[in-house]
Design an enzyme around this catalytic site. Structure first.
Site, mmCIF file in Angstrom:
data_model
loop_
_atom_site.group_PDB
_atom_site.id
_atom_site.type_symbol
_atom_site.label_atom_id
_atom_site.label_comp_id
_atom_site.label_asym_id
_atom_site.label_seq_id
_atom_site.Cartn_x
_atom_site.Cartn_y
_atom_site.Cartn_z
ATOM 1 N N ARG A 223 0.898 -1.258 0.068
ATOM 2 C CA ARG A 223 0.035 -0.110 -0.035
ATOM 3 C C ARG A 223 0.861 1.304 0.048
ATOM 4 N NH1 ARG A 223 -3.469 -2.736 -1.405
ATOM 5 N NH2 ARG A 223 -5.536 -3.425 -0.639
ATOM 6 N N HIS A 271 -0.715 -0.012 -10.048
ATOM 7 C CA HIS A 271 -1.480 -0.827 -9.108
ATOM 8 C C HIS A 271 -2.086 -2.255 -9.763
ATOM 9 C CE1 HIS A 271 -3.675 -1.167 -4.890
ATOM 10 N NE2 HIS A 271 -3.506 -2.395 -5.265
#
Ligand code: NAP
Ligand code: GLV
Length: 308
Positions: A223, A271
């Site tokens: 993250r 991502h």
């Protein structure tokens, strides 16, 4: 009863049809088009709007649409009695293993330097790192971290791993939570696969970078909030970190004006390290939906107190 999918910036029609293919009797709805909010007992969520669950008073279980659950844990409006679960599938872990392996191979073979040289029409050979020359350290030895560590070892890399509770993985040197310094001191390529929690937010900072073995590299596939961005820039500018590969960011999509874009020593991917496959996830979602209705234990339930 119904199963509700709540996701922003993501086309979830494929998930609806995949769930219906597994069990055509399940009434699958897509937020915000919900016929009867009181009938929703199971929800699947990704980047949901805050407070949205207050509209569904009978929700018992919320599943993340991915492996990470930080978006759900951080939402204090989700009542305490609501259980949280997540997606754990072979395809999700296989993709992450491929991402980590490819990234490490590229760093060892110095691919990023050749990509820059090509732009300048430059022909110059750089000595690749030997596999026994650098150690790859995996932060987080959960479902993804353990498999990634094994995949790296299968390909001849020397691997260390760090987790809250010590893990035994054949061939890898493993460290427990209070042994972080020992882990960092022998790690050159740091691969982050930790969940985002109160304890791990901002863990990738200057103090940590300083403890890595030289030359040092960073791969963040967990993250964006794990990373203190200005500390990375400083570490790259001062040579503490030679190159960083970042798949995740505090703000996604990464804004066009973000300084990371212009940096040669940062490789950016949007991502994509591991993306939930609707067909594979559908089997697990249907299983957990049925378990919710029958009051059975859920698969991959999250410890809400621990945050992962
Ligand atoms: P997981 O199975 O929950 O494993 C988490 C690991 O981190 C465990 O080994 C755990 O230790 C360790 N850990 C947690 N808190 C810790 C702490 N304070 N100190 C030391 N170790 C700690 O998670 P996962 O399924 O492997 O997924 C990891 C993360 O990857 C997800 O949370 C998500 O954010 C990210 N992800 C990213 C992508 C992408 O496309 N970029 C895709 C999927 C997932 P214990 O084993 O002792 O509990
Ligand atoms: C993706 O980031 C996931 O958590 O599955």
């Amino acid at each position: 009863m119904s199963l509700l999918i709540i996701a922003q910036h993501r086309d979830v029609k494929l998930f609806k049809s995949a769930i219906e293919a597994v069990d055509p009797d399940i009434d699958v709805e897509i937020w915000p088009n919900v016929k009867s909010p009181k009938r929703v007992q199971f929800a699947v969520a990704w980047r949901h709007p805050k407070n949205v669950f207050s509209q569904y008073p009978n929700v018992k279980v919320i599943s993340s649409l991915g492996a990470g659950v930080d978006h759900l844990i951080q939402d204090e409006t989700i009542p305490e009695h609501v259980k949280i679960t997540r997606i754990v599938t072979p395809a999700l872990s296989d993709q992450m293993c491929d991402f980590v392996l490819t990234t490490c191979l590229n760093l060892f073979r110095k691919t990023e330097i050749y990509l820059e040289q090509q732009k300048a029409g430059k022909w110059k050979v750089h000595q690749a790192y030997k596999k026994d020359e650098l150690t790859i350290g995996v932060l987080g030895l959960g479902k993804l971290g353990q498999e990634a560590a094994k995949r790296l070892m299968m390909n001849g890399f020397s691997v260390a791993g760090w987790s809250r509770t010590k893990k035994m993985i054949d061939g890898a040197e493993t460290f427990a939570e209070d042994e972080l310094t020992g882990f960092l001191n022998r790690t050159n390529v740091l691969v982050n696969l930790l969940p985002l929690t109160n304890k791990t937010e901002g863990i990738l900072d200057l103090g940590l970078f300083k403890q890595l073995k030289q030359p040092a590299f960073l791969v963040n596939a967990a993250r964006g909030e794990h990373l203190v961005e200005e500390d990375l820039v400083y570490a790259l500018d001062t040579g503490l970190i030679s190159h960083a590969v970042l798949d995740v960011f505090s703000e996604e999509p990464l804004p066009e004006s973000h300084p990371f874009w212009g940096r040669e020593k940062i490789t950016i991917t949007p991502h994509i390290a591991s993306v939930t496959d609707p067909h594979e996830a559908a089997e697990l979602l249907v299983e957990n939906y049925k378990r919710t209705l029958s009051g059975m234990n859920l698969l991959y339930e999250v410890d809400r107190k621990a945050g992962y």
